[in-house]
Scaffold this motif. Structure first.
Motif, PDB file in Angstrom:
ATOM      1  N   SER A 191      13.411  54.706 -20.122  1.00 29.08           N
ATOM      2  CA  SER A 191      12.209  54.845 -20.939  1.00 29.08           C
ATOM      3  C   SER A 191      12.474  54.432 -22.373  1.00 29.08           C
ATOM      4  N   PHE A 192      11.410  54.162 -23.090  1.00 25.17           N
ATOM      5  CA  PHE A 192      11.480  53.888 -24.524  1.00 25.17           C
ATOM      6  C   PHE A 192      10.191  54.403 -25.159  1.00 25.17           C
ATOM      7  N   VAL A 193      10.219  54.566 -26.470  1.00 28.92           N
ATOM      8  CA  VAL A 193       9.040  54.982 -27.211  1.00 28.92           C
ATOM      9  C   VAL A 193       8.500  53.777 -27.963  1.00 28.92           C
ATOM     10  N   VAL A 194       7.233  53.493 -27.781  1.00 28.84           N
ATOM     11  CA  VAL A 194       6.611  52.360 -28.469  1.00 28.84           C
ATOM     12  C   VAL A 194       6.640  52.624 -29.978  1.00 28.84           C
ATOM     13  N   PRO A 195       7.036  51.631 -30.772  1.00 31.53           N
ATOM     14  CA  PRO A 195       7.070  51.838 -32.229  1.00 31.53           C
ATOM     15  C   PRO A 195       5.710  52.238 -32.776  1.00 31.53           C
ATOM     16  N   PRO A 196       5.695  53.011 -33.843  1.00 34.01           N
ATOM     17  CA  PRO A 196       4.410  53.396 -34.432  1.00 34.01           C
ATOM     18  C   PRO A 196       3.671  52.185 -34.969  1.00 34.01           C
ATOM     19  N   ALA A 197       2.392  52.370 -35.181  1.00 36.68           N
ATOM     20  CA  ALA A 197       1.580  51.276 -35.716  1.00 36.68           C
ATOM     21  C   ALA A 197       2.104  50.872 -37.090  1.00 36.68           C
TER      22      ALA A 197
END
Length: 246
Positions: free
Chosen positions: A231-237
């Protein structure tokens, strides 16, 4: 008092070691043993432990080299090697799958002209399993590029992904795979004794991702199997542009 024949005892002990080695599927020298564990790369987390022992060693440097099981050490450089004491011990090799079985050779002499003293059991490798997954930003908000390596000829390479590890309901097909051959390299060991098939490299672009959301994914194909789910976390806007004008 009974007479103890030292030579006979040594021969009996060495023969016992050899029979034990043959029972593990590795025909070894009467005076040396080497064992690799685990014998299945899937169970190793990429780390193989090698144990060895030499009886009556010669006064030469010894080393243990990791090779593909199909390779001839007289015309192939080891994938990795470590100088060792012939008296015995253990060490660990950190390896990545090259889609062929591994073997470990206990050798004496120089690395480029080794004399093989003992050969370990084979460490079995799944040749179809995709490996070496990596992530990269694309420069486009809400996207992630997933790349990996697989064996040639396994069609249908893709990334399956979703918001839960139990629900990988979206799929991103990979682009055409690319690779390189011995002749593409500049020369030296990389293009001769050190060359090994690098596999085929694939990439797939995941689009429409939600900022700061965790995404679960796996890569591979139905034909060759898939990687473990990661898994990974999508970068913030990205922050809005700031004007530096006064």
């Amino acid at each position: 008092m009974p007479t103890i024949r030292v030579g006979a005892v040594l021969l009996l002990f060495a023969t016992s070691c050899a029979l034990l080695s043959l029972a593990h599927g590795a025909p070894l020298s009467l005076f040396a043993t080497i064992r690799a564990s685990p014998d299945n790369f899937e169970d190793s987390v990429g780390v193989i432990t090698v144990e060895w022992k030499v009886i009556l060693p010669k006064k030469e440097p010894y080393f243990i080299g990791a090779y593909l099981a199909s390779e001839n050490p007289l015309n192939t450089a080891p994938i990795k090697f470590q100088n060792v004491s012939p008296q015995g011990g253990f060490l660990r090799f950190k390896l990545v799958s090259l889609r062929e079985d591994f073997v470990f050779l206990l050798c004496r002499g120089p690395v480029d002209a080794p004399i093989v003293v003992a050969r370990s059991n084979t460490v079995a490798v799944n040749p179809k399993r995709p490996t070496s997954g990596r992530l990269a930003l694309t420069g486009v908000a809400g996207e992630m590029l997933v790349s990996w390596t697989a064996a040639a000829g396994l069609d249908g390479q893709q990334v399956q992904y979703g918001a839960s590890a139990l629900a990988l309901i979206q799929a991103a097909p990979a682009g055409e795979g690319v690779s390189y051959a011995r002749g593409d390299l500049c020369g030296g060991y990389a293009a001769s004794a050190g060359f090994r098939n690098p596999g085929t490299f694939y990439s797939a672009r995941l689009k429409g991702l939600v900022h700061s959301q965790r995404v679960f994914y796996r890569y591979g194909s139905d034909a060759g199997g898939y990687s473990p789910t990661a898994s990974f976390v999508v970068p913030p806007a990205p922050a809005p542009a700031l004007s530096l004008a006064s």
